[in-house]
Design a protein around this motif. Structure first.
Motif: not given
Length: 221
Positions: A85, A88-89, A91-92, A95, A118, A121-123
């Motif tokens: 998490a 992914l945070e 990464v966000a 972005r 990641a 599960a993510g992008d």
């Protein structure tokens, strides 16, 4: 945004593609800082989520037997789902920055496992995984990965059996956009140039050349 510490390195231009650099169990140490600086010099906006912030804030250890033991003890309290998490945070977060164009993940050891997770599960737009010990046991996740992904392993890794690496090789061969490179003479953490017990200079140089070429192709700065 949580309380996740997210140190940042900017490229000379002050903008560019973003990379989430994911730590080994040694924490945000001199080695990881040098990797972040190297990537920033190549034109990337780099952030490093401090994964142990919940249980051992600011953790950094030495790179000898005592440091490995201490880091293993800290890592034993690490929750992989919360760590994912955090990645992914990060990464966000990249972005959301107007100076960032595209985001990748790149991790070593613990971070190599999380970079793979990641990507599934993510992008992220690209992923690089160095000697992630849980990759072989999670190959069912590989079909979920749609971004380009590059794997690195050492053929003499005492923590990741060569048979596990072979299973990753077989899976990668059947997955478009994935590639794998095995430095047969190297062990675990062979890229860590401040850990004499692990570092393999020749293998590290070859793997880093492959990594930077891959990034230039898939997330050009």
């Amino acid at each position: 945004m949580s309380a996740l510490p997210l140190p940042r390195w900017l490229p000379p231009a002050g903008r560019g593609p973003g990379l989430v650099l994911i730590q080994e169990i040694f924490g945000l140490d001199d080695y990881l800082r040098s990797v972040a600086a190297d990537l920033a010099a190549l034109g990337y906006v780099v952030v490093v989520p401090e994964l142990f912030w919940r249980t051992a804030p600011g953790w950094s250890s030495t790179h000898d037997e005592a440091g490995v033991a201490a880091s293993m003890a800290v890592a034993s309290s690490f929750d992989p789902e919360l760590g994912l998490a955090d990645v992914l945070e990060a990464v966000a977060h990249l972005r959301s920055m107007p100076e960032v164009s595209g985001v990748g993940v790149l991790g070593f050891c613990l971070g190599g496992s999380l970079a793979y997770a990641a990507a599934a599960a993510g992008d992220p737009d690209v992923a690089v995984s160095f000697y992630g010990s849980t990759v072989a046991s999670q190959l069912a996740e590989l079909p979920k990965i749609t971004c380009p992904i590059q794997f690195h392993f050492g053929g003499q890794d005492p923590y990741i059996p060569r048979s596990d690496v072979a299973s990753v090789e077989a899976a990668v061969a059947a997955h478009p956009g994935a590639e794998i490179h095995v430095q047969e003479e190297a062990g675990h953490a062979f890229h860590n140039n401040v850990a004499p017990m692990f570092h393999h200079p020749e293998a590290a140089a070859r793997a880093w050349d492959l990594t930077t070429a891959f990034l230039r192709r898939t997330l050009p700065a």
